[in-house]
Design a protein around this motif. Structure first.
Motif, PDB file in Angstrom:
ATOM      1  N   ASP A 134       0.943  -1.109   0.267  1.00  0.00           N
ATOM      2  CA  ASP A 134       0.099   0.131   0.201  1.00  0.00           C
ATOM      3  C   ASP A 134       0.702   1.297  -0.053  1.00  0.00           C
ATOM      4  OD1 ASP A 134      -2.339  -1.479   0.171  1.00  0.00           O
ATOM      5  OD2 ASP A 134      -2.617  -1.318   2.201  1.00  0.00           O
ATOM      6  N   VAL A 135       1.852   1.212   0.620  1.00  0.00           N
ATOM      7  CA  VAL A 135       2.780   2.406   0.835  1.00  0.00           C
ATOM      8  C   VAL A 135       3.339   2.635  -0.718  1.00  0.00           C
ATOM      9  CG1 VAL A 135       4.936   3.370   1.851  1.00  0.00           C
ATOM     10  CG2 VAL A 135       3.256   2.081   3.362  1.00  0.00           C
ATOM     11  N   LEU A 136       3.903   1.470  -1.290  1.00  0.00           N
ATOM     12  CA  LEU A 136       4.542   1.666  -2.533  1.00  0.00           C
ATOM     13  C   LEU A 136       3.537   2.112  -3.642  1.00  0.00           C
ATOM     14  CD1 LEU A 136       6.640  -1.650  -2.845  1.00  0.00           C
ATOM     15  CD2 LEU A 136       7.600   0.344  -2.278  1.00  0.00           C
ATOM     16  N   GLU A 137       2.335   1.727  -3.450  1.00  0.00           N
ATOM     17  CA  GLU A 137       1.171   2.287  -4.163  1.00  0.00           C
ATOM     18  C   GLU A 137       0.946   3.889  -3.973  1.00  0.00           C
ATOM     19  OE1 GLU A 137      -2.166  -0.249  -3.625  1.00  0.00           O
ATOM     20  OE2 GLU A 137      -1.443  -1.748  -4.962  1.00  0.00           O
ATOM     21  N   ARG A 138       1.000   4.269  -2.863  1.00  0.00           N
ATOM     22  CA  ARG A 138       0.793   5.502  -2.512  1.00  0.00           C
ATOM     23  C   ARG A 138       1.833   6.719  -3.204  1.00  0.00           C
ATOM     24  NH1 ARG A 138      -2.817   2.917  -0.802  1.00  0.00           N
ATOM     25  NH2 ARG A 138      -4.457   3.213   0.876  1.00  0.00           N
ATOM     26  N   ALA A 139       2.948   5.912  -3.059  1.00  0.00           N
ATOM     27  CA  ALA A 139       4.290   6.514  -3.562  1.00  0.00           C
ATOM     28  C   ALA A 139       4.118   6.500  -5.218  1.00  0.00           C
ATOM     29  CB  ALA A 139       5.394   5.902  -3.038  1.00  0.00           C
ATOM     30  N   PHE A 151      18.710   1.618   4.417  1.00  0.00           N
ATOM     31  CA  PHE A 151      17.241   1.540   4.641  1.00  0.00           C
ATOM     32  C   PHE A 151      16.790   3.042   4.475  1.00  0.00           C
ATOM     33  CE2 PHE A 151      19.385  -1.790   7.178  1.00  0.00           C
ATOM     34  CZ  PHE A 151      18.264  -2.689   7.057  1.00  0.00           C
ATOM     35  N   ASN A 152      15.475   3.128   4.061  1.00  0.00           N
ATOM     36  CA  ASN A 152      14.550   4.571   4.109  1.00  0.00           C
ATOM     37  C   ASN A 152      14.535   4.875   5.487  1.00  0.00           C
ATOM     38  OD1 ASN A 152      12.503   2.561   4.735  1.00  0.00           O
ATOM     39  ND2 ASN A 152      11.226   4.092   4.804  1.00  0.00           N
ATOM     40  N   LYS A 153      14.666   6.402   5.860  1.00  0.00           N
ATOM     41  CA  LYS A 153      14.595   7.115   7.185  1.00  0.00           C
ATOM     42  C   LYS A 153      13.205   6.812   8.152  1.00  0.00           C
ATOM     43  CE  LYS A 153      17.877  10.402   5.696  1.00  0.00           C
ATOM     44  NZ  LYS A 153      18.313   9.786   4.216  1.00  0.00           N
ATOM     45  N   LEU A 157      14.019   5.144  -2.326  1.00  0.00           N
ATOM     46  CA  LEU A 157      13.925   5.191  -0.647  1.00  0.00           C
ATOM     47  C   LEU A 157      13.344   6.778  -0.340  1.00  0.00           C
ATOM     48  CD1 LEU A 157      16.915   3.353   0.675  1.00  0.00           C
ATOM     49  CD2 LEU A 157      14.710   2.422   0.153  1.00  0.00           C
ATOM     50  N   ASP A 158      14.061   7.401  -0.959  1.00  0.00           N
ATOM     51  CA  ASP A 158      13.672   9.069  -0.633  1.00  0.00           C
ATOM     52  C   ASP A 158      12.235   9.378  -0.980  1.00  0.00           C
ATOM     53  OD1 ASP A 158      16.194   9.637  -0.054  1.00  0.00           O
ATOM     54  OD2 ASP A 158      16.730  10.319  -2.211  1.00  0.00           O
ATOM     55  N   ASN A 159      11.649   8.825  -2.067  1.00  0.00           N
ATOM     56  CA  ASN A 159      10.167   8.919  -2.405  1.00  0.00           C
ATOM     57  C   ASN A 159       9.221   8.158  -1.264  1.00  0.00           C
ATOM     58  OD1 ASN A 159       8.015   9.166  -3.681  1.00  0.00           O
ATOM     59  ND2 ASN A 159       8.393   7.714  -5.523  1.00  0.00           N
ATOM     60  N   ILE A 160       9.839   7.068  -0.815  1.00  0.00           N
ATOM     61  CA  ILE A 160       9.060   6.249   0.106  1.00  0.00           C
ATOM     62  C   ILE A 160       8.856   7.322   1.378  1.00  0.00           C
ATOM     63  CG2 ILE A 160       9.182   4.475   1.578  1.00  0.00           C
ATOM     64  CD1 ILE A 160      10.217   2.733  -0.735  1.00  0.00           C
ATOM     65  N   ASP A 161      10.003   7.622   1.818  1.00  0.00           N
ATOM     66  CA  ASP A 161      10.214   8.595   2.892  1.00  0.00           C
ATOM     67  C   ASP A 161       9.198   9.632   2.948  1.00  0.00           C
ATOM     68  OD1 ASP A 161      11.829   7.255   4.778  1.00  0.00           O
ATOM     69  OD2 ASP A 161      13.580   8.074   3.663  1.00  0.00           O
ATOM     70  N   ILE A 176      10.533  -1.249  11.320  1.00  0.00           N
ATOM     71  CA  ILE A 176      10.439  -2.234  10.048  1.00  0.00           C
ATOM     72  C   ILE A 176      10.507  -1.154   9.021  1.00  0.00           C
ATOM     73  CG2 ILE A 176       9.208  -3.932   8.755  1.00  0.00           C
ATOM     74  CD1 ILE A 176      10.526  -4.405  11.733  1.00  0.00           C
ATOM     75  N   LYS A 177      11.302  -1.459   8.071  1.00  0.00           N
ATOM     76  CA  LYS A 177      11.567  -0.450   6.771  1.00  0.00           C
ATOM     77  C   LYS A 177      11.704  -1.137   5.532  1.00  0.00           C
ATOM     78  CE  LYS A 177      13.792   2.919   9.791  1.00  0.00           C
ATOM     79  NZ  LYS A 177      15.239   3.850   9.859  1.00  0.00           N
ATOM     80  N   PHE A 178      11.865  -0.576   4.263  1.00  0.00           N
ATOM     81  CA  PHE A 178      12.340  -0.865   3.183  1.00  0.00           C
ATOM     82  C   PHE A 178      13.849  -0.779   3.141  1.00  0.00           C
ATOM     83  CE2 PHE A 178       8.069   0.980   2.403  1.00  0.00           C
ATOM     84  CZ  PHE A 178       7.610  -0.109   1.582  1.00  0.00           C
ATOM     85  N   ALA A 179      14.493  -1.890   2.299  1.00  0.00           N
ATOM     86  CA  ALA A 179      15.945  -1.763   2.323  1.00  0.00           C
ATOM     87  C   ALA A 179      16.438  -2.020   0.812  1.00  0.00           C
ATOM     88  CB  ALA A 179      16.418  -3.051   3.248  1.00  0.00           C
ATOM     89  N   THR A 180      17.518  -1.522   0.428  1.00  0.00           N
ATOM     90  CA  THR A 180      18.349  -1.598  -0.641  1.00  0.00           C
ATOM     91  C   THR A 180      19.684  -1.994  -0.660  1.00  0.00           C
ATOM     92  OG1 THR A 180      18.892   0.645  -0.924  1.00  0.00           O
ATOM     93  CG2 THR A 180      16.990   0.132  -1.789  1.00  0.00           C
TER      94      THR A 180
END
Length: 290
Positions: free
Chosen positions: A48-53, A98-100, A215-219, A202-206
């Motif tokens: 859902d977060v990825l879709e919102r971004a 990780f995203n912030k 990751l910046d977009n996700i934040d 719990i976050k996203f990771a690259t």
């Protein structure tokens, strides 16, 4: 003439190169409801977060489903670009970026069919764990620090850990608090013990050193979702929580819970240390007496 003759093949190569080069490969696994597979498609809070971004709509995305520890290895090797629902730890920072903004806070809990009041009584027992899980390593370090020897059964998912406890294959199991919540109705005999530990974000990771634009977009998206209450609303929907009183957000509740965990952890450790110290004094006293 040969170049002109092979022109269609060159165009096909360019198209294939473009497709491969600009595809975002996202790894996901079974950790309901944060991330899971439904009819062959990824679902859950992180999706859902990825879709919102707008990441799923504005970029060519390829999803890779697998077992968590294997996906972590593939992320480290650059075989996938992004992995969802990863616990952020200092050890993992050496290999991943990780995203912030945390999507959610989670922590480990020991589950069992019976109440376990004394941690030392686990010595020599069989404990089920999720292979590659951060709470597995934290629990293993904790047991080692108190000189407790345990037999570990490694499973691929948290639910398999709970199943092992439910069937009697293991005396206890190490799972995340959220996984216990979503599986508690399905396995009512399995209970959470007082032993809770290692609150983590719990976050996203690259892969470490990779481009961080995603990751910046996700934040930015997460900051907005937290500000307008959308993330709290999604959390409540996924975990079936009742509507909270005005002014009390999930973030606030989680913060209070983490404070309680911190205090309880200190109290438990102090209790165990005192007990160990008392046992040692009694042992020394017995040795000294004729």
């Amino acid at each position: 003439m040969r170049i002109i003759h092979n022109f269609p093949a060159l165009i096909l190569i360019v198209i294939l190169f473009y497709t491969i080069s600009f595809a975002l490969t996202i790894g996901y696994y079974d950790n309901y409801p944060l991330i899971y597979e439904h009819n062959g498609q990824p679902k859950g809070l992180f999706i859902d977060v990825l879709e919102r971004a707008d990441i799923l709509r504005n970029q060519k995305v390829k999803f890779v489903y697998g077992e968590f520890s294997n996906l972590m290895e593939r992320l480290k090797n650059g075989e996938i670009d992004l992995l969802v629902a990863v616990a952020h730890t200092p050890e993992r920072e050496e290999l991943y970026t990780f995203n912030k903004e945390p999507v959610i806070m989670n922590w480990g809990v020991l589950v069992s069919l019976k109440s376990i009041e004394n941690f030392m009584l686990l010595d020599g027992k069989v404990i089920a764990v999720n292979k590659g899980d951060v709470y597995y390593q934290r629990f293993k370090d904790l047991a080692k620090s108190f000189g407790i020897s345990l037999d570990y059964i490694e499973k691929d998912t948290y639910e398999e850990v709970i199943q092992a406890v439910d069937s009697g294959e293991a005396v206890g199991g190490v799972v995340s608090r959220l996984s216990y919540i979503v599986n508690s109705a399905k396995y009512p005999k399995v209970l959470a013990t007082p032993f809770i530990f290692s609150p983590v974000a719990i976050k996203f990771a690259t892969k470490r050193g990779a481009d961080t634009s995603v990751l910046d977009n996700i934040d930015k998206t997460l900051a907005l979702m937290k500000a307008n209450g959308e993330l709290d609303k999604l959390f409540n929907e996924y975990f079936g929580l009742t509507k909270q009183r005005p002014g009390v957000s999930v973030s606030t509740v989680l913060l209070l819970v983490l404070i309680v965990i911190y205090v309880l952890t200190i109290l438990i450790f102090n209790h165990l240390l005192k007990k160990k110290s008392t046992d040692m004094r009694q042992l020394l006293k017995g040795i000294r007496e004729p």
